[in-house]
Design a protein around this motif. Structure first.
Motif, PDB file in Angstrom:
ATOM      1  N   TYR A   1      -3.863  -5.218 -52.764  1.00 21.24           N
ATOM      2  CA  TYR A   1      -2.433  -5.423 -52.529  1.00 21.24           C
ATOM      3  C   TYR A   1      -2.134  -6.696 -51.729  1.00 21.24           C
ATOM      4  CZ  TYR A   1       2.288  -4.681 -50.807  1.00 21.24           C
ATOM      5  OH  TYR A   1       3.603  -4.841 -50.481  1.00 21.24           O
ATOM      6  N   PRO A   2      -2.866  -6.998 -50.654  1.00 18.54           N
ATOM      7  CA  PRO A   2      -2.566  -8.249 -49.932  1.00 18.54           C
ATOM      8  C   PRO A   2      -2.739  -9.493 -50.802  1.00 18.54           C
ATOM      9  CG  PRO A   2      -3.963  -6.861 -48.592  1.00 18.54           C
ATOM     10  CD  PRO A   2      -3.874  -6.224 -49.935  1.00 18.54           C
ATOM     11  N   ALA A   3      -3.742  -9.494 -51.663  1.00 19.58           N
ATOM     12  CA  ALA A   3      -3.933 -10.643 -52.552  1.00 19.58           C
ATOM     13  C   ALA A   3      -2.803 -10.738 -53.569  1.00 19.58           C
ATOM     14  CB  ALA A   3      -5.280 -10.535 -53.256  1.00 19.58           C
ATOM     15  N   ARG A   4      -2.326  -9.602 -54.041  1.00 19.14           N
ATOM     16  CA  ARG A   4      -1.198  -9.595 -54.968  1.00 19.14           C
ATOM     17  C   ARG A   4       0.054 -10.162 -54.294  1.00 19.14           C
ATOM     18  NH1 ARG A   4       0.957  -4.047 -57.618  1.00 19.14           N
ATOM     19  NH2 ARG A   4      -1.143  -4.017 -58.464  1.00 19.14           N
ATOM     20  N   GLN A   5       0.286  -9.776 -53.045  1.00 15.86           N
ATOM     21  CA  GLN A   5       1.439 -10.291 -52.307  1.00 15.86           C
ATOM     22  C   GLN A   5       1.284 -11.785 -52.016  1.00 15.86           C
ATOM     23  OE1 GLN A   5       3.375  -7.708 -53.207  1.00 15.86           O
ATOM     24  NE2 GLN A   5       4.482  -8.347 -51.409  1.00 15.86           N
ATOM     25  N   LEU A   6       0.070 -12.217 -51.756  1.00 16.71           N
ATOM     26  CA  LEU A   6      -0.179 -13.643 -51.539  1.00 16.71           C
ATOM     27  C   LEU A   6       0.133 -14.436 -52.805  1.00 16.71           C
ATOM     28  CD1 LEU A   6      -1.257 -15.545 -49.335  1.00 16.71           C
ATOM     29  CD2 LEU A   6      -3.515 -15.262 -50.333  1.00 16.71           C
ATOM     30  N   PHE A   7      -0.219 -13.880 -53.945  1.00 18.26           N
ATOM     31  CA  PHE A   7       0.087 -14.522 -55.220  1.00 18.26           C
ATOM     32  C   PHE A   7       1.602 -14.605 -55.438  1.00 18.26           C
ATOM     33  CE2 PHE A   7       0.960 -14.104 -59.790  1.00 18.26           C
ATOM     34  CZ  PHE A   7       0.383 -15.277 -60.227  1.00 18.26           C
ATOM     35  N   ARG A   8       2.299 -13.513 -55.170  1.00 18.10           N
ATOM     36  CA  ARG A   8       3.757 -13.530 -55.330  1.00 18.10           C
ATOM     37  C   ARG A   8       4.411 -14.506 -54.361  1.00 18.10           C
ATOM     38  NH1 ARG A   8       4.587  -7.104 -56.058  1.00 18.10           N
ATOM     39  NH2 ARG A   8       3.928  -7.022 -58.223  1.00 18.10           N
ATOM     40  N   SER A   9       3.869 -14.587 -53.171  1.00 18.06           N
ATOM     41  CA  SER A   9       4.400 -15.537 -52.197  1.00 18.06           C
ATOM     42  C   SER A   9       4.185 -16.974 -52.661  1.00 18.06           C
ATOM     43  CB  SER A   9       3.715 -15.305 -50.842  1.00 18.06           C
ATOM     44  OG  SER A   9       4.179 -16.198 -49.890  1.00 18.06           O
ATOM     45  N   ALA A  10       3.046 -17.242 -53.272  1.00 21.47           N
ATOM     46  CA  ALA A  10       2.777 -18.590 -53.779  1.00 21.47           C
ATOM     47  C   ALA A  10       3.662 -18.921 -54.970  1.00 21.47           C
ATOM     48  CB  ALA A  10       1.314 -18.707 -54.186  1.00 21.47           C
ATOM     49  N   MET A  11       4.012 -17.911 -55.744  1.00 15.18           N
ATOM     50  CA  MET A  11       4.818 -18.154 -56.935  1.00 15.18           C
ATOM     51  C   MET A  11       6.300 -18.329 -56.641  1.00 15.18           C
ATOM     52  SD  MET A  11       3.154 -18.328 -59.752  1.00 15.18           S
ATOM     53  CE  MET A  11       4.405 -17.972 -60.937  1.00 15.18           C
ATOM     54  N   PHE A  12       6.841 -17.516 -55.752  1.00 14.74           N
ATOM     55  CA  PHE A  12       8.285 -17.430 -55.658  1.00 14.74           C
ATOM     56  C   PHE A  12       8.886 -17.882 -54.335  1.00 14.74           C
ATOM     57  CE2 PHE A  12       6.959 -13.976 -58.598  1.00 14.74           C
ATOM     58  CZ  PHE A  12       7.409 -14.576 -59.759  1.00 14.74           C
ATOM     59  N   ALA A  13       8.084 -18.029 -53.293  1.00 18.18           N
ATOM     60  CA  ALA A  13       8.646 -18.356 -51.983  1.00 18.18           C
ATOM     61  C   ALA A  13       8.645 -19.857 -51.748  1.00 18.18           C
ATOM     62  CB  ALA A  13       7.852 -17.661 -50.886  1.00 18.18           C
ATOM     63  N   ASP A  14       9.727 -20.358 -51.169  1.00 21.46           N
ATOM     64  CA  ASP A  14       9.771 -21.770 -50.789  1.00 21.46           C
ATOM     65  C   ASP A  14       8.928 -22.019 -49.548  1.00 21.46           C
ATOM     66  OD1 ASP A  14      11.436 -22.426 -52.873  1.00 21.46           O
ATOM     67  OD2 ASP A  14      13.240 -21.922 -51.719  1.00 21.46           O
TER      68      ASP A  14
END
Length: 127
Positions: A75-88
């Motif tokens: 789960y933390p890696a999944r959230q890190l991926f989402r953060s890299a994709m969508f967060a400024d």
């Protein structure tokens, strides 16, 4: 121009805000998956059953959403991926810390399992 980041997923480079985080996510996921594989190998005596359990675990883990997804080890890696994709301005440190904590916990459980499963027996040679 589209540039692919790595072989596991194909995402156009222009969609990723921080490409280094995607590579970090892949690295953390690989380490956690390796430890889960070693733990299953320590607990299950036959390799075929172990592979089926690993496929089932990660198959279920990829389809789980919501609060149940937080209980899955990657789960933390999944959230890190989402953060890299969508967060400024991506939030990195909490997810990396959680991933490393899960990795260390899995290492400890795996080492304990291997210790009790594999015992070196020394025989004395009669003189």
């Amino acid at each position: 121009m589209r540039k692919m980041i790595h072989n596991r997923i194909s995402i156009p480079h222009s969609f990723i805000t921080v490409p280094l985080l995607v590579q970090g996510e892949g690295f953390i996921t690989g380490l956690i998956a390796m430890e889960i594989g070693l733990l299953i190998g320590a607990l299950i005596p036959r390799s075929t059953e172990g592979v089926l359990i690993i496929i089932a675990i990660f198959g279920i883990g990829m389809s789980v959403q919501g609060k149940a997804a937080e209980l899955f080890p990657t789960y933390p890696a999944r959230q890190l991926f989402r953060s890299a994709m969508f967060a400024d301005d991506p939030l990195v440190l909490p997810f990396v810390e959680q991933g490393l904590l899960i990795l260390i916990a899995l290492m400890i459980v795996t080492l304990i399992s291997w210790y009790f499963r594999i015992r070196v027996r020394r025989f004395r040679v009669a003189a």
